[in-house]
Enzyme design. Sequence first.
Site, short mmCIF file in Angstrom:
data_model
loop_
_atom_site.label_atom_id
_atom_site.label_comp_id
_atom_site.label_asym_id
_atom_site.label_seq_id
_atom_site.Cartn_x
_atom_site.Cartn_y
_atom_site.Cartn_z
N GLU A 164 38.30 41.09 30.96
CA GLU A 164 37.45 40.74 32.11
C GLU A 164 35.99 41.03 31.92
O GLU A 164 35.49 41.80 32.73
CB GLU A 164 38.05 41.15 33.51
CG GLU A 164 39.37 40.60 33.68
CD GLU A 164 39.95 40.62 35.02
OE1 GLU A 164 39.47 41.73 35.64
OE2 GLU A 164 40.63 40.04 35.43
N GLU A 194 47.01 37.53 32.25
CA GLU A 194 47.06 37.97 33.47
C GLU A 194 47.42 36.77 34.48
O GLU A 194 46.56 36.06 34.71
CB GLU A 194 45.97 38.83 34.01
CG GLU A 194 46.10 40.25 33.36
CD GLU A 194 44.92 41.13 34.02
OE1 GLU A 194 44.56 41.23 35.15
OE2 GLU A 194 44.45 42.02 33.00
C1 BG6 Z 1 42.66 42.42 36.77
C2 BG6 Z 1 42.67 43.62 36.05
O1 BG6 Z 1 41.51 42.33 37.31
O2 BG6 Z 1 43.40 42.43 38.01
C3 BG6 Z 1 43.76 44.58 36.09
O3 BG6 Z 1 42.51 43.29 34.57
C4 BG6 Z 1 44.23 44.51 37.73
O4 BG6 Z 1 43.34 45.71 35.66
C5 BG6 Z 1 44.54 43.03 38.04
O5 BG6 Z 1 45.25 45.29 38.04
C6 BG6 Z 1 45.00 43.12 39.60
O6 BG6 Z 1 44.15 43.65 40.51
P1 BG6 Z 1 44.38 44.83 41.39
O7 BG6 Z 1 43.46 45.28 42.02
O8 BG6 Z 1 45.59 44.35 42.37
O9 BG6 Z 1 45.10 45.95 40.53
#
Ligand code: BG6
Length: 476
Positions: free
Chosen positions: A181, A375
């Site tokens: 990201e 993701e």
């Molecule tokens: C993304 C990141 O922004 O979102 C992850 O690459 C992160 O590292 C994921 O865990 C989800 O966000 P969060 O704050 O729910 O863990």
Amino acid sequence: MKNIIPKNFLWGGAIAANQCEGAYLDDGKGLSPVDILPGGPKIRREALADVRKTMETDYGYYPSHISIDFFHRFKEDIALFKEMGFKCLRTSICWARVFPNGDDLEPNEEGLKFYDALIDELIKNNIEPVITINHFDTPLELTKKYGGWKNKKLIEFYTKYCEVLFKRYKGKVKYWMTFNEINMILHIPSFGGGLVFEEGENRKQVMYQGAHHQLVASAIATKIGHEIDSENKIGCMLAAGTVYPNTCNPRDILAAQDANRENYFFIDVQSRGEYPSYSKRMLKELGVSIEITEDEKKLLKENTVDYIGFSYYSSRLRSADPEVMKNIKSGNAFATIANPYLKESEWGWTIDPVGLRITMNELYDRYEKPLFIVENGLGAIDKVEEDGTINDDYRIDYLRQHIEQMKEGIKDGVDLIGYTPWGCIDLVSAGTGQMSKRYGFIYVDKDDNGEGTLKRFKKKSFDWYKNVIATNGDNL
Ligand code: BG6
């Protein structure tokens, strides 16, 4: 919708070293940014906003120190991933395990041995490793000593680190991503860029100069990655999610376009090899002037990425009307106003499966390179029933709807190489430091205070996803 997904599609899951490994000082590891962060949404947000203060604060409990202990349990976890039929696992390497201070002359052999074992275990199980080189994990010492990525010297240290990885894992790892990201440096600069700010400093200037250093570092990594092994596929990684205009008022459309460009700016450089035409005015209006040399321009131009990795959790909404923007929701890295057509997660994240298709199409129209959804997922509270089952139908629903739209995107013509839902095993939330914000198919017995056996349990979604993979996405 049958037979939509290409054969050899990389079904899998995604995790990151800083959120799952624990063992925060084992085998000579140096500190990572996450190691000084507390757990809990508000306190975590404050700690991320003022790292200097955070470094001097004793929070008592630090979720990353043990985390889910993936460091010691990775074999057990990989066996479960294998059981689900994973074709790949996206994880990251912790820079501070390899170079504890970031600027060390020699890499830490003990730290590398862990990744040797991890990567070998994946290969043994026919799971393709997909490696993020820096997932919110610039060694803390580099922040203390150099101020993080605002300092050009970090390009040198990162290059050295990449060279070690590319040589060591030649023939074993093919898919790499240079920075997780990369646009996050503008939203959580301490995490994304290890940045600290001086009194009175123009923050935008520091963030964009830091971003430039990362973009150059990413191009160098792409160059040496290809030189060391021409089979390597080096990708970028964008926190994606199209920004919609709040109304059809042209001013709202323009505001949304600006917000989208703020994100695409990074990938425009990494994929097209130069600063986009709109960036001149954009940066000028922000009072930013990036120092950039002719050599750097050449590096950027000649070393563009092979594929576009991106995370997708939600779309966002923008208005040009300051009154409307007063309703912006705080708490997420990407601020947005609520979309009345869409529901939200327990953490206030907009749920928009169609937005995934829109985002895929936008990215593919713009870059015409293979895409990789690295993701996606739903952070939710899971309840363990008395008989030990975890009936996470809400997660299945979320993923089903997103995979349906992913298939529509493929039908639209997008070349998509894989899908790795986030936090395939429960891990510590990056944004809040909570364990209770769970994404996994596998439940980990640990709570927000660090209590629990760390035992792993399959959730209902485990068998569901196993079947999705087994039918190559036909049975959802
Ligand atoms: C993304 C990141 O922004 O979102 C992850 O690459 C992160 O590292 C994921 O865990 C989800 O966000 P969060 O704050 O729910 O863990």
